[in-house]
Design an enzyme around this catalytic site. Sequence first.
Site, PDB file in Angstrom:
ATOM      1  N   HIS A 197       0.815  -1.218   0.000  1.00  0.00           N
ATOM      2  CA  HIS A 197       0.000   0.000   0.000  1.00  0.00           C
ATOM      3  C   HIS A 197       0.845   1.262   0.000  1.00  0.00           C
ATOM      4  O   HIS A 197       0.350   2.343  -0.340  1.00  0.00           O
ATOM      5  CB  HIS A 197      -0.981  -0.008   1.192  1.00  0.00           C
ATOM      6  CG  HIS A 197      -0.355   0.247   2.529  1.00  0.00           C
ATOM      7  ND1 HIS A 197      -0.046  -0.758   3.405  1.00  0.00           N
ATOM      8  CD2 HIS A 197       0.008   1.397   3.143  1.00  0.00           C
ATOM      9  CE1 HIS A 197       0.463  -0.243   4.509  1.00  0.00           C
ATOM     10  NE2 HIS A 197       0.516   1.068   4.368  1.00  0.00           N
ATOM     11  N   SER A 249       4.799   2.345   8.022  1.00  0.00           N
ATOM     12  CA  SER A 249       4.466   1.226   7.138  1.00  0.00           C
ATOM     13  C   SER A 249       5.661   0.827   6.281  1.00  0.00           C
ATOM     14  O   SER A 249       6.282   1.659   5.631  1.00  0.00           O
ATOM     15  CB  SER A 249       3.299   1.611   6.220  1.00  0.00           C
ATOM     16  OG  SER A 249       2.110   1.758   6.950  1.00  0.00           O
ATOM     17  N   ASP A 308       0.230  -7.712   1.385  1.00  0.00           N
ATOM     18  CA  ASP A 308       0.557  -6.285   1.475  1.00  0.00           C
ATOM     19  C   ASP A 308       2.065  -6.068   1.504  1.00  0.00           C
ATOM     20  O   ASP A 308       2.590  -5.266   2.282  1.00  0.00           O
ATOM     21  CB  ASP A 308      -0.092  -5.646   2.706  1.00  0.00           C
ATOM     22  CG  ASP A 308      -0.026  -4.116   2.673  1.00  0.00           C
ATOM     23  OD1 ASP A 308       0.120  -3.561   1.555  1.00  0.00           O
ATOM     24  OD2 ASP A 308      -0.102  -3.481   3.728  1.00  0.00           O
TER      25      ASP A 308
END
Length: 501
Positions: free
Chosen positions: A126, A242, A169
């Site tokens: 993402h 992230s 992801d």
Amino acid sequence: MPIPARGVRRLALFVVLATLSLSTSLAQNSPAQAPLGKTSGLAAVDKPKEAAETRPGPPPETLVQLNGALEALAGKVSQGVVQVLVTGYGPVEESSRAETALIARQRAIGSGVVVDPSGYVMTNAHVVEGARRIRVVLPVPLSEGATLEPEGKRRILEAKLVGIHTESDLALLKVTAKELPSLPLETSTRVRQGQLVFAVGSPEGLQNTITMGVVSSVARQPDPNKGMVYIQTDAPINPGNSGGPLVDMNGHVVGINTFILSGSGGSEGLGFAIPARIVRFVYESLRKYGHVHRSEIEAGAQTITPALAAGLGLKRSWGVLISDVKPGGPAEAAGLKIGDIVLAADGRAVDTLPAFTGAMYLHPADQVLKLEVLRDSQKETLQIPVLQEKHPMDQLLDLANPQTNLVPQLAILGIGIDDRIRGMVSDLRITSGIIVLGKAAELFGPDIGLTSGDVIHAINSRPVDTVENLRSALAQLKSGDSVALQVERQGKLQFVSFELD
């Protein structure tokens, strides 16, 4: 600076001893508590010698050792963590899936971990979603470290997207560099609840931030019908973390930080990381193939809940239930039925959906899958031939011809979307265009950031629906002309612009 060989237990002992030592030191150096109803303020003024005796002494040795270990760890792991800068175009406002009311330039900041000294970086899918340009900011070497790093001193490298796996992801990037500091993925030892861990990344864009906490849980499954499990940690994680690593006291990566559960948008002690064993599997697959392969028996499964078990009258209120068997597939041919409860795969017990999903990923494609199931009250053992789940790009490549599908001006292989291709792809915003199958290795063309799976819908506002149309439109342009391609990537529209060589 090398880290002393200390494990988690020794550090935990340091923490306990340091706490005890600090408590003892404070007790010895603090004045006695005054009785209720009395004050010692004036007495303290009258006795300067007693006040001098309350000055703190040197810190206990255990605290010094703990501090040294943490500093050494921070210095080591920070060198293998990078900041990921992403630029792209995406919809700001959508009136329908078929059109975009407004497209604007978008920027995002995430983190990444160097997993190979030759320049391979793992991050979250993402983070790079919809990327037109990806850059990696390397940390300042320890020898050049400063309290505040001048912006002009930052070393920024262009990165290429090697592959992406949306189910986990995860994404793999490649930068042109050698002998980069890297962090090993820890897959040989089990992560344990209560284990000290450190999150490294760029929360809110603040590069090289390190936070400390413990493993809150070794296995969390937020969605019971998806086969992903995560490590939960209370180490503060915020937007921008992230893709950064969660590391242990040895500096090994135990997970990749991926999301938080928050009502405020900030850290609330509920951070989640993808376990290192999953990261390693995806990394090796992306590096070798550009996507992730797995074996397929053409059957669906889901988690058994107490409500589901009661409604269907199942013999067990937990485990994995076969919810779909494709007609004509290998699972049906082997006798697998809807309602079967999976007990084991290849001799390993299957109690959860992640265990079943993992068994399918790890099973060799050239061997028969041994599946043990519970049907009514009887155990059945089935021998199921497996299929190699073909990535959509693999299927499309089988249909491509290097001669007729080559676009030399862009150095890519592409295939036009006709009725047959349309049935193989789904959820396209615009149902016509040219799908990019890959780069043509033998050609030198503009490095404009096109990747496998991109769909070219238009060139300079002129729609294109076949490779021939795209080649023809490019042929009408001369060297130095500006080109703007409208590209669909992972469900989002964006523009890719460059000057024709």
